[in-house]
Design a protein around this motif. Structure first.
Motif, PDB file in Angstrom:
ATOM      1  N   TYR A  26       0.770  -1.240   0.000  1.00 20.12           N
ATOM      2  CA  TYR A  26       0.000   0.000   0.000  1.00 20.12           C
ATOM      3  C   TYR A  26       0.802   1.292   0.000  1.00 20.12           C
ATOM      4  N   ASN A  27       2.126   1.239   0.119  1.00 21.02           N
ATOM      5  CA  ASN A  27       2.881   2.477   0.259  1.00 21.02           C
ATOM      6  C   ASN A  27       2.740   3.423  -0.928  1.00 21.02           C
ATOM      7  N   THR A  28       2.684   2.915  -2.123  1.00 15.68           N
ATOM      8  CA  THR A  28       2.597   3.778  -3.308  1.00 15.68           C
ATOM      9  C   THR A  28       1.269   4.536  -3.334  1.00 15.68           C
ATOM     10  N   ALA A  29       0.187   3.849  -3.103  1.00 12.31           N
ATOM     11  CA  ALA A  29      -1.135   4.494  -3.114  1.00 12.31           C
ATOM     12  C   ALA A  29      -1.254   5.508  -1.981  1.00 12.31           C
ATOM     13  N   LEU A  30      -0.762   5.157  -0.797  1.00 16.33           N
ATOM     14  CA  LEU A  30      -0.855   6.063   0.341  1.00 16.33           C
ATOM     15  C   LEU A  30       0.059   7.269   0.159  1.00 16.33           C
ATOM     16  N   PHE A  31       1.231   7.050  -0.425  1.00 14.44           N
ATOM     17  CA  PHE A  31       2.124   8.168  -0.732  1.00 14.44           C
ATOM     18  C   PHE A  31       1.432   9.138  -1.695  1.00 14.44           C
ATOM     19  N   GLY A  32       0.696   8.614  -2.663  1.00 14.89           N
ATOM     20  CA  GLY A  32      -0.037   9.455  -3.617  1.00 14.89           C
ATOM     21  C   GLY A  32      -1.046  10.358  -2.921  1.00 14.89           C
ATOM     22  N   GLU A  41       8.051  16.060  -1.282  1.00 14.35           N
ATOM     23  CA  GLU A  41       8.393  14.644  -1.216  1.00 14.35           C
ATOM     24  C   GLU A  41       9.004  14.246   0.129  1.00 14.35           C
ATOM     25  N   GLY A  42       9.879  15.086   0.663  1.00 11.03           N
ATOM     26  CA  GLY A  42      10.508  14.782   1.942  1.00 11.03           C
ATOM     27  C   GLY A  42       9.498  14.701   3.077  1.00 11.03           C
ATOM     28  N   ILE A  43       8.610  15.684   3.127  1.00  8.63           N
ATOM     29  CA  ILE A  43       7.568  15.700   4.160  1.00  8.63           C
ATOM     30  C   ILE A  43       6.620  14.523   3.959  1.00  8.63           C
ATOM     31  N   ALA A  44       6.315  14.223   2.709  1.00  6.39           N
ATOM     32  CA  ALA A  44       5.423  13.088   2.420  1.00  6.39           C
ATOM     33  C   ALA A  44       6.043  11.782   2.907  1.00  6.39           C
ATOM     34  N   GLN A  45       7.352  11.613   2.749  1.00  4.27           N
ATOM     35  CA  GLN A  45       8.027  10.402   3.235  1.00  4.27           C
ATOM     36  C   GLN A  45       7.941  10.315   4.757  1.00  4.27           C
ATOM     37  N   GLU A  46       8.109  11.460   5.439  1.00 11.99           N
ATOM     38  CA  GLU A  46       7.991  11.481   6.902  1.00 11.99           C
ATOM     39  C   GLU A  46       6.579  11.075   7.336  1.00 11.99           C
ATOM     40  N   ILE A  47       5.585  11.603   6.645  1.00 17.12           N
ATOM     41  CA  ILE A  47       4.191  11.295   6.967  1.00 17.12           C
ATOM     42  C   ILE A  47       3.903   9.826   6.694  1.00 17.12           C
TER      43      ILE A  47
END
Length: 93
Positions: A26-32, A41-47
């Motif tokens: 699920y990481n790809t869909a949730l990252f989207g 992108e950096g903040i999104a990775q932290e989240i």
């Protein structure tokens, strides 16, 4: 479906390999979802990391009779991203 049930059981039994499998699925869909909100992108990775930790810590609250695991997780990730944008000093590019 059987795979998802097995993953949820694993999470409830504190099996870290179940968390790894959940992340993988699920990481790809949730990252989207997250990147559309924070646009960094950096903040999104932290989240993403924070969100999976919340899933791990709160799996007992998940009720498969109310929603799918993805719907439940997407709500967690969406709310975490929105909360991040509300912090003072957050810049949305």
């Amino acid at each position: 479906m059987a795979q998802t049930i097995r993953i949820i059981k694993g999470l409830r039994n504190r099996d870290q390999s179940a968390l790894t499998e959940l992340y993988s699925n699920y990481n790809t869909a949730l990252f989207g979802i997250v990147i559309r909100i924070v646009k960094d992108e950096g903040i999104a990775q932290e989240i993403l990391q924070e969100g999976f930790l919340k899933v791990w810590n709160n799996i007992e609250q998940y009720d498969e009779n109310k929603s799918t695991i993805f719907t439940w997780m997407s709500t967690i990730f969406r709310n975490t991203a929105i909360d991040k944008t509300r912090l003072s000093g957050f810049k949305n590019n």
